[in-house]
Design a protein around this motif. Sequence first.
Motif, PDB file in Angstrom:
ATOM      1  N   ASP A 103       0.825  -1.210   0.000  1.00  0.00           N
ATOM      2  CA  ASP A 103       0.000   0.000   0.000  1.00  0.00           C
ATOM      3  C   ASP A 103       0.857   1.257   0.000  1.00  0.00           C
ATOM      4  O   ASP A 103       0.555   2.230  -0.703  1.00  0.00           O
TER       5      ASP A 103
ATOM      6  N   HIS B   5      -6.468   9.365  -7.676  1.00  0.00           N
ATOM      7  CA  HIS B   5      -6.055   8.046  -7.195  1.00  0.00           C
ATOM      8  C   HIS B   5      -5.124   8.164  -5.985  1.00  0.00           C
ATOM      9  O   HIS B   5      -5.174   7.334  -5.065  1.00  0.00           O
TER      10      HIS B   5
ATOM     11  N   GLN C  90      -5.772   6.408  -2.329  1.00  0.00           N
ATOM     12  CA  GLN C  90      -4.812   5.515  -1.689  1.00  0.00           C
ATOM     13  C   GLN C  90      -4.318   6.087  -0.359  1.00  0.00           C
ATOM     14  O   GLN C  90      -4.037   5.330   0.579  1.00  0.00           O
TER      15      GLN C  90
ATOM     16  N   ASP D  54       2.525   1.685  -3.377  1.00  0.00           N
ATOM     17  CA  ASP D  54       1.548   2.172  -4.344  1.00  0.00           C
ATOM     18  C   ASP D  54       1.302   3.663  -4.148  1.00  0.00           C
ATOM     19  O   ASP D  54       1.157   4.418  -5.122  1.00  0.00           O
ATOM     20  N   LEU D  55       1.276   4.107  -2.897  1.00  0.00           N
ATOM     21  CA  LEU D  55       1.099   5.525  -2.601  1.00  0.00           C
ATOM     22  C   LEU D  55       2.238   6.346  -3.188  1.00  0.00           C
ATOM     23  O   LEU D  55       2.006   7.400  -3.798  1.00  0.00           O
TER      24      LEU D  55
END
Length: 322
Positions: free
Chosen positions: A58, A124, A128, A61-62
């Motif tokens: 996570d 997005h 996130q 991805d951030l």
Amino acid sequence: MMLTTIATFKKHISGVQGALAEATVLSHLKAANREFKQRVGAPLFGFIAAITATASEDEKDLRELAEAVVCWKAYDLAMPHLKMRVSDMGLLVQLPQNTAMPTKWYYTDTRDANMVMYDLFLEHFYTQLEVVAPAVWTTSEAYQARNAHLLRSPQELDKYVGLVGRNARFFDRLVMYIGRAEELYIAPAVTEEVYGALLEKWQTPTLLSPTDKMLIERIRKALGPLAVYEAYPYLPLLIDQEGIRQIRKTDGTREEDIVDSKQRDAQRMQLLNDGQLYLAKLRQWLDSVASESLFPAYHTRLMQEQCSPSDDDFTHSASIVL
């Protein structure tokens, strides 16, 4: 500290040639980094920059989404300058063999497409960010600013007013009108006390009860259209040092026209009405808080006005006409 390098830039921006040198876009990368840092706050920016390959999926991805936001913004900043070169011979346009300069409408359309990508990745990123929710974000001033109103993003606005689209640049300009709509319509409708308590909980969403969430949902359904309504008089015209113009686009090319006197007069009246509205609210607030120790000059004037009989008040007159 920067989130991006030339390698990151080429990774996220399709169509960029491998021969593009870092020095060519470095200043634009720095500018985009600074803008992103200002938007999310220094604590969160430092947290993202410190994310490494050993972090959770996570968090990685951030960081990737944050890099994409910065890169697309830097690309749009750089594009007007990439096609030009300046030397002893002046301003030049380079045309390698078997290439052609794009038409103006194609160039303008490409820049618009760049900002669509920027808007998409920014949306997005915030989605996130709510998943990761690091403490450096939820305790920061930037977090408080983002949660200052009950509509926080283009995605949320689009849910209630579909005609505006999911445009981060437009939403940034709309924020002041969201606050205005909350102040003029929402707070009086639910009472200042209920609105103030709800907004305080909204700063820490985990404190919201199911009933609070139901109230927010119903408020948003009204808040979205009302915010656009408040912004509407200001949208058609551009005012700067060059005067007042009306903007439109034809085939991707921006055009500007001098507006007619009726539109100018209508906007002047709107500005005057807005100023008078907030002056009245200012006086109403001062009337309620002024005292001999707080704003004494205003309190003295208020007492004098209240003690002065009006033209139609004959209470203290020597004669009364029946």
